[in-house]
Design an enzyme around this catalytic site. Structure first.
Site, PDB file in Angstrom:
ATOM      1  CG  ASP A   1      -1.699  24.892  33.869  1.00  0.00           C
ATOM      2  OD1 ASP A   1      -1.336  24.008  34.669  1.00  0.00           O
ATOM      3  OD2 ASP A   1      -2.713  24.789  33.163  1.00  0.00           O
TER       4      ASP A   1
ATOM      5  CE  LYS B   1       0.570  25.804  40.463  1.00  0.00           C
ATOM      6  NZ  LYS B   1      -0.015  26.243  39.188  1.00  0.00           N
TER       7      LYS B   1
ATOM      8  N   GLY C   1      -0.408  19.494  37.271  1.00  0.00           N
ATOM      9  CA  GLY C   1       0.637  19.010  36.369  1.00  0.00           C
ATOM     10  C   GLY C   1       1.740  20.044  36.406  1.00  0.00           C
ATOM     11  CG  HIS C   2       3.148  21.424  39.572  1.00  0.00           C
ATOM     12  ND1 HIS C   2       3.235  21.675  40.918  1.00  0.00           N
ATOM     13  CD2 HIS C   2       1.898  21.837  39.208  1.00  0.00           C
ATOM     14  CE1 HIS C   2       2.103  22.212  41.347  1.00  0.00           C
ATOM     15  NE2 HIS C   2       1.278  22.304  40.329  1.00  0.00           N
TER      16      HIS C   2
ATOM     17  CD  GLN D   1      -5.220  22.324  41.746  1.00  0.00           C
ATOM     18  OE1 GLN D   1      -5.238  22.304  42.953  1.00  0.00           O
ATOM     19  NE2 GLN D   1      -4.683  21.353  41.042  1.00  0.00           N
TER      20      GLN D   1
ATOM     21  CB  VAL E   1      13.400  34.766  30.181  1.00  0.00           C
ATOM     22  CG1 VAL E   1      13.033  36.114  30.771  1.00  0.00           C
ATOM     23  CG2 VAL E   1      14.764  34.309  30.721  1.00  0.00           C
TER      24      VAL E   1
HETATM   25  P1  GDP Z   1       2.457  24.687  36.793  1.00  0.00           P
HETATM   26  O1  GDP Z   1       1.257  23.825  36.815  1.00  0.00           O
HETATM   27  O2  GDP Z   1       2.209  26.023  37.418  1.00  0.00           O
HETATM   28  O3  GDP Z   1       3.686  24.028  37.361  1.00  0.00           O
HETATM   29  O4  GDP Z   1       2.765  24.997  35.246  1.00  0.00           O
HETATM   30  P2  GDP Z   1       2.739  23.920  34.031  1.00  0.00           P
HETATM   31  O5  GDP Z   1       3.958  23.094  34.116  1.00  0.00           O
HETATM   32  O6  GDP Z   1       1.446  23.240  33.963  1.00  0.00           O
HETATM   33  O7  GDP Z   1       2.765  24.895  32.789  1.00  0.00           O
HETATM   34  C1  GDP Z   1       3.797  25.798  32.580  1.00  0.00           C
HETATM   35  C2  GDP Z   1       4.395  25.505  31.194  1.00  0.00           C
HETATM   36  O8  GDP Z   1       5.242  26.567  30.788  1.00  0.00           O
HETATM   37  C3  GDP Z   1       5.284  24.276  31.190  1.00  0.00           C
HETATM   38  O9  GDP Z   1       5.252  23.703  29.911  1.00  0.00           O
HETATM   39  C4  GDP Z   1       6.678  24.851  31.472  1.00  0.00           C
HETATM   40  O10 GDP Z   1       7.715  24.032  30.961  1.00  0.00           O
HETATM   41  C5  GDP Z   1       6.592  26.164  30.719  1.00  0.00           C
HETATM   42  N1  GDP Z   1       7.348  27.293  31.305  1.00  0.00           N
HETATM   43  C6  GDP Z   1       7.536  27.624  32.594  1.00  0.00           C
HETATM   44  N2  GDP Z   1       8.159  28.807  32.697  1.00  0.00           N
HETATM   45  C7  GDP Z   1       8.368  29.249  31.435  1.00  0.00           C
HETATM   46  C8  GDP Z   1       8.920  30.448  30.872  1.00  0.00           C
HETATM   47  O11 GDP Z   1       9.348  31.354  31.565  1.00  0.00           O
HETATM   48  N3  GDP Z   1       8.932  30.539  29.511  1.00  0.00           N
HETATM   49  C9  GDP Z   1       8.442  29.558  28.701  1.00  0.00           C
HETATM   50  N4  GDP Z   1       8.481  29.762  27.389  1.00  0.00           N
HETATM   51  N5  GDP Z   1       7.904  28.431  29.201  1.00  0.00           N
HETATM   52  C10 GDP Z   1       7.854  28.284  30.548  1.00  0.00           C
HETATM   53  P1  IMO Z   2      -1.730  23.093  38.191  1.00  0.00           P
HETATM   54  O1  IMO Z   2      -1.295  22.762  39.589  1.00  0.00           O
HETATM   55  C1  IMO Z   2      -4.902  24.323  35.488  1.00  0.00           C
HETATM   56  C2  IMO Z   2      -8.961  23.014  36.457  1.00  0.00           C
HETATM   57  C3  IMO Z   2      -9.620  22.015  35.540  1.00  0.00           C
HETATM   58  C4  IMO Z   2     -11.076  22.409  35.691  1.00  0.00           C
HETATM   59  C5  IMO Z   2     -11.168  22.793  37.164  1.00  0.00           C
HETATM   60  C6  IMO Z   2     -11.664  21.667  38.067  1.00  0.00           C
HETATM   61  O2  IMO Z   2      -1.042  22.320  37.141  1.00  0.00           O
HETATM   62  O3  IMO Z   2      -1.720  24.556  37.978  1.00  0.00           O
HETATM   63  P2  IMO Z   2     -10.676  19.378  38.967  1.00  0.00           P
HETATM   64  O4  IMO Z   2      -9.985  18.254  38.272  1.00  0.00           O
HETATM   65  O5  IMO Z   2      -9.874  20.011  40.033  1.00  0.00           O
HETATM   66  O6  IMO Z   2     -12.046  19.016  39.424  1.00  0.00           O
HETATM   67  O7  IMO Z   2     -10.904  20.494  37.824  1.00  0.00           O
HETATM   68  O8  IMO Z   2      -9.850  23.151  37.555  1.00  0.00           O
HETATM   69  N1  IMO Z   2      -7.653  22.604  37.009  1.00  0.00           N
HETATM   70  C7  IMO Z   2      -6.479  23.108  36.605  1.00  0.00           C
HETATM   71  N2  IMO Z   2      -6.198  23.992  35.631  1.00  0.00           N
HETATM   72  N3  IMO Z   2      -3.920  23.841  36.277  1.00  0.00           N
HETATM   73  C8  IMO Z   2      -4.191  22.976  37.270  1.00  0.00           C
HETATM   74  O9  IMO Z   2      -3.258  22.578  38.151  1.00  0.00           O
HETATM   75  C9  IMO Z   2      -5.519  22.535  37.451  1.00  0.00           C
HETATM   76  N4  IMO Z   2      -6.116  21.674  38.315  1.00  0.00           N
HETATM   77  C10 IMO Z   2      -7.425  21.743  38.036  1.00  0.00           C
HETATM   78  O10 IMO Z   2      -9.161  22.147  34.217  1.00  0.00           O
HETATM   79  O11 IMO Z   2     -11.336  23.571  34.935  1.00  0.00           O
HETATM   80 MG    MG Z   3       0.081  22.737  35.475  1.00  0.00          MG
END
Ligand code: GDP
Ligand code: IMO
Ligand code: MG
Length: 419
Positions: A13, A16, A40-41, A222, A409
């Site tokens: 998270d 990415k 979840g991207h 991840q 940002v």
């Molecule tokens: P990923 O799994 O690495 O793609 O990240 P996620 O989407 O799960 O989580 C990142 C969260 O932060 C999402 O809700 C994005 O919309 C938000 N986000 C990403 N970059 C920024 C940033 O620079 N600032 C803020 N405030 N939110 C961000």
């Molecule tokens: P993105 O790509 C954050 C965590 C789960 C759990 C562990 C194992 O959005 O960054 P699994 O379902 O793979 O057996 O879960 O890994 N986990 C993540 N945490 N971002 C993710 O993906 C994750 N994918 C799995 O919460 O702790």
């Molecule tokens: Mg994510």
């Protein structure tokens, strides 16, 4: 051309999806190389939010080809649902999405097994997303899995049943009640629908495209600390999240990898169980969680929050051979007067910057930073960033010895500084 990589340096998270979306106009091909719908991207543009689980984050760009590489574990039901949602925005994506024929499939009983194992583990559970990831990779390694290339084979149904029956036996032995008849129906329908997408021989495809000068970006899911080898085992996912995983996950040789972008948040989050040295249980932790809207994009769970962890970051940079850093969510720290960064760990009274085998006795040693108390979301160039912010950037670059080349940002595509 070589294949560039963008991957997470923390517990996932890191942002990415957002950054891959920003960078995708510079690439011809975006490819996922591991993980599955546990990812979840989040992408935000034109005031709309999209969360992608299996589709690569280049899918909204007109001229970008998107590939699901053979290191991924693919659930046809989730993928078809996601494709349909996406096509409402983009129109038909049949020409824009390719799937490597060796990609392993997640079947309904994998999800049930995932739930059953977690249930049986009680308070020791991993905190899995419940998408069937662990059981699917288990079957891959134990040589029982079925792959997308099997769908058109005459013995597909037989292979499916053999695998399912193996799962049913396990579920029976642990007395776990379930009903998959409805899920199975949906699964076969989805598998049939997937036939409109071209499958490719990943290794030949990527190597041919590199030879022709096409630009490829591998999108990690991840984060390094969730990697099956490098991560905080057993509280990890089941795939190779690191840059090494790109080679096996796409079918390319190590000398064919180029720039390695390592992405990290200006603080740290973790969703699910497992150790987290800089985790905060006080008002600051709550403030990070609220200001950062830290809820899991896949499960909606609250993310645990804490300060940036330099020893963990150095470790992740080392394992991946990161060549450029990307920092996200520094805007969240604007809410603080001061904030902290763990510069070292204290283990049994000794100062170290090594990420140890066990994190049980680790006490972080913190350095306090003065925040900038300014909205930085509208910053467009480095000159728009406050002095205190630049000092924070300099500190990280010096500690980790890698330049920060992109600063995010805000969540929108537009809130990005490419330095
Ligand atoms: P990923 O799994 O690495 O793609 O990240 P996620 O989407 O799960 O989580 C990142 C969260 O932060 C999402 O809700 C994005 O919309 C938000 N986000 C990403 N970059 C920024 C940033 O620079 N600032 C803020 N405030 N939110 C961000
Ligand atoms: P993105 O790509 C954050 C965590 C789960 C759990 C562990 C194992 O959005 O960054 P699994 O379902 O793979 O057996 O879960 O890994 N986990 C993540 N945490 N971002 C993710 O993906 C994750 N994918 C799995 O919460 O702790
Ligand atoms: Mg994510």
């Amino acid at each position: 051309m070589k294949t560039d990589i963008l991957l997470g340096l923390q517990w996932g998270d890191e942002g990415k999806g957002k950054i891959v979306d920003v960078l995708s106009p510079r690439y011809d091909i975006i490819a996922r190389f591991q993980g599955g719908a546990n990812a979840g991207h989040t992408l935000i543009f034109n005031k709309q939010k999209f969360v992608l689980h299996l589709l690569p984050s280049g899918i909204f760009r007109k001229n970008t080809l998107n590939v699901i590489g053979e290191g991924v574990v693919l659930d046809p039901v989730t993928l078809i649902e996601e494709i349909k949602k996406t096509e409402q925005i983009t129109g038909n994506i049949s020409e824009k999405l390719l799937i490597a024929e060796k990609t392993n499939l997640i079947i309904p009983s994998h999800r049930i097994l995932d739930k059953a194992y977690e249930y049986k583990s009680g308070k020791n559970k991993i905190g899995s997303t419940g998408k069937g990831i662990g059981p699917a990779y288990t079957d891959k390694i134990s040589r029982n899995a079925i792959r997308i290339g099997d769908i058109n084979m005459p013995d597909f149904k037989e292979k499916y049943n053999t695998l399912k029956n193996k799962h049913l036996k396990i579920l029976k032995s642990i007395n776990f009640d379930f009903d998959i008849s409805e899920d199975e129906k949906k699964w076969f329908e989805a598998a049939e629908e997937l036939k409109r997408f071209k499958t490719i021989n990943g290794s030949y495809f990527f190597n041919k495209n590199m030879k022709e000068g096409k630009k490829i970006l591998a999108e990690g899911a991840q984060g390094t600390l969730l990697d099956i080898n490098a991560g905080t085992y057993p509280f990890v996912t089941s795939s190779s999240v690191t840059s090494a995983g790109v080679c096996t996950g796409l079918g390319i040789a190590p000398d064919k990898t180029g720039e390695i972008y390592g992405i990290f948040k200006a603080y740290t989050t973790r969703v699910g169980n497992g150790p987290f040295p800089t985790e905060l249980f006080d008002d600051d932790g709550e403030k990070l969680q609220k200001a950062g809207h830290e809820y899991g994009a896949t499960t909606g769970r609250k993310r645990r929050c804490g300060w940036l962890d330099i020893p963990a970051l150095k470790y992740a940079v080392q394992i991946n051979g990161v060549t450029s850093l990307i920092m996200t969510k520094a805007d969240v720290l604007s809410e603080f007067d001061t904030f902290k960064v763990a510069s070292h760990y204290i283990i049994n009274g000794k100062k170290t910057d090594i990420f140890p085998y066990s994190l049980q006795n680790v006490k972080p040693a913190y350095k306090t930073f003065k925040s900038w108390n300014k909205n930085i979301k509208t910053a467009k160039t480095k000159n728009d960033l406050p002095e205190e912010f630049l000092q924070f950037v300099n500190y990280i670059e010096k500690e980790v010895n890698i330049p920060i080349k992109i600063i995010s940002v805000g969540a929108d595509r537009k809130n990005t500084l490419i330095l």
